[in-house]
Motif scaffolding. Structure first.
Motif, PDB file in Angstrom:
ATOM      1  N   GLY A   1       0.782  -1.237   0.000  1.00 23.19           N
ATOM      2  CA  GLY A   1       0.000   0.000   0.000  1.00 23.19           C
ATOM      3  C   GLY A   1       0.806   1.277   0.000  1.00 23.19           C
ATOM      4  O   GLY A   1       0.297   2.346  -0.286  1.00 23.19           O
ATOM      5  N   GLY A   2       2.085   1.213   0.387  1.00 25.11           N
ATOM      6  CA  GLY A   2       2.907   2.420   0.379  1.00 25.11           C
ATOM      7  C   GLY A   2       2.707   3.301   1.605  1.00 25.11           C
ATOM      8  O   GLY A   2       2.346   2.850   2.691  1.00 25.11           O
ATOM      9  N   MET A   3       2.905   4.610   1.409  1.00 27.18           N
ATOM     10  CA  MET A   3       3.021   5.526   2.530  1.00 27.18           C
ATOM     11  C   MET A   3       1.728   5.796   3.286  1.00 27.18           C
ATOM     12  O   MET A   3       1.759   6.370   4.367  1.00 27.18           O
ATOM     13  N   TYR A   4       0.575   5.422   2.763  1.00 29.96           N
ATOM     14  CA  TYR A   4      -0.683   5.639   3.479  1.00 29.96           C
ATOM     15  C   TYR A   4      -1.361   4.321   3.848  1.00 29.96           C
ATOM     16  O   TYR A   4      -2.551   4.289   4.142  1.00 29.96           O
ATOM     17  N   ASP A   5      -0.586   3.245   3.847  1.00 27.72           N
ATOM     18  CA  ASP A   5      -1.129   1.929   4.168  1.00 27.72           C
ATOM     19  C   ASP A   5      -0.715   1.535   5.583  1.00 27.72           C
ATOM     20  O   ASP A   5       0.475   1.392   5.882  1.00 27.72           O
ATOM     21  N   LYS A   6      -1.692   1.382   6.447  1.00 26.33           N
ATOM     22  CA  LYS A   6      -1.425   1.097   7.853  1.00 26.33           C
ATOM     23  C   LYS A   6      -0.627  -0.186   8.021  1.00 26.33           C
ATOM     24  O   LYS A   6       0.330  -0.240   8.819  1.00 26.33           O
TER      25      LYS A   6
END
Length: 331
Positions: free
Chosen positions: A151-156
């Motif tokens: 998910g990258g930088m906004y994936d919990k």
């Protein structure tokens, strides 16, 4: 010859005071001498008789030098036993001077102590992170091979995965990895501002170290190919931030928030000489938004300065320090 003030010279010579009512001398309390009428006159006359050649006294004390010394000591007690004290004005003036000096020096001393504590915590956190990074790579290989989610930088979940790689190798006092925002705020760190439509847990997650520092982890590129860390290299995987006063309620970059870049080649303190975001620009209070495409704020590239120079003088003389120039305001 009459004795002045009822003073008995022979008893003084023999190291004994007369047991007259009101003297209280056998108890050894010189304060009770104040009760004797014309005490100063008595002492002065006895001394005059001793030094002036009184036959009776001289004849007795000349038999032993010790007796002469005893007489002199007794007369000194009679002469000097007056209560000495400061006046109220003197006390107030002294207290006022002490208060002024304290008001001038204590804030500086407290600020200096706080700076030393912060420098120590930053260095300790960096040491633990670097050591943990080495142990993780021994067991799991390069970060490019770690399971950092998709998910990258906004994936919990990506942030949770990254934190879990470091967690077994660090000294933790409170684990907030994967916990809710409410739990994190109560046990680990106060909420860190406005994240738009995102909750803090979507931005990062972390834990508290044994020295009270909160460490947060954020995955930026699960393939470790971002270019925000080191000049000329696309090797960045994520971002690690430490909060030296996590429960203070006031979080400021460069004062109690410090960042590191996680790369395929190691952990790089933000603001290092080879970093993309330069210390001279992004750790300078005179620069409002040195890199607007990266962050809307400033003061986020101060970590390397503390790690390598051991001071926070950039807060005292902004714009005057550089890697190739002054390393302290006093230089």
């Amino acid at each position: 010859e009459p004795r002045p003030c009822g003073c008995n010279t022979r008893k003084l010579v023999n190291n004994r005071f007369p047991a007259r009512k009101g003297w209280g001398l056998r108890s050894g309390n010189p304060q009770s001498l104040l009760k004797v009428k014309n005490l100063t006159t008595c002492a002065s006359e006895l001394r005059a008789r001793l030094d002036g050649g009184n036959d009776e006294v001289i004849a007795d004390v000349n038999r032993s030098p010790v007796k002469r010394e005893r007489v002199r000591n007794r007369l000194n007690v009679l002469k000097t036993s007056k209560k000495i004290a400061f006046t109220l004005a003197e006390v107030l003036i002294t207290l006022g001077v002490i208060g002024i000096v304290a008001a001038m020096t204590i804030p500086t001393l407290l600020q200096s102590y706080k700076e030393k504590v912060t420098v120590t915590k930053v260095k300790q956190a960096y040491s633990q992170l670097a050591n943990a990074y080495g142990l993780v790579t021994v067991e799991h290989g390069s970060p490019a091979n770690w399971d950092l989610g998709t998910g990258g930088m906004y994936d919990k979940q990506s942030h949770i995965n990254l934190a879990n790689y470091f967690k077994p190798y660090m000294k933790i006092s409170e684990d907030c990895v994967g916990k809710s925002d409410d739990y994190t705020q109560k046990h680990c760190v106060t909420l860190l501002g406005n994240y738009g439509d995102n909750k803090y847990s979507q931005i990062a997650t972390g834990f508290v170290l044994s020295n009270g520092v909160y460490v947060s982890f954020r995955t930026i590129s699960n393939s470790c190919t971002h270019d925000f860390a080191v000049e000329g290299k696309n090797n960045a995987c994520g971002n690690i931030k430490i909060y030296t006063e996590p429960m203070s309620g006031i979080q400021k970059s460069g004062e109690n928030i410090f960042g590191f870049s996680l790369t395929r080649d190691g952990i790089v303190p933000e603001g290092a000489p080879n970093a993309v975001h330069k210390f001279e620009k992004a750790c300078n209070k005179l620069e409002t938004e040195p890199y607007p495409q990266y962050s809307p704020g400033n003061m986020y590239a101060c970590t390397a300065w503390i790690v390598y120079n051991g001071n926070m003088d950039y807060l005292k003389c902004p714009g005057e320090l550089s890697w190739n120039g002054k390393h302290r305001c006093s230089d």
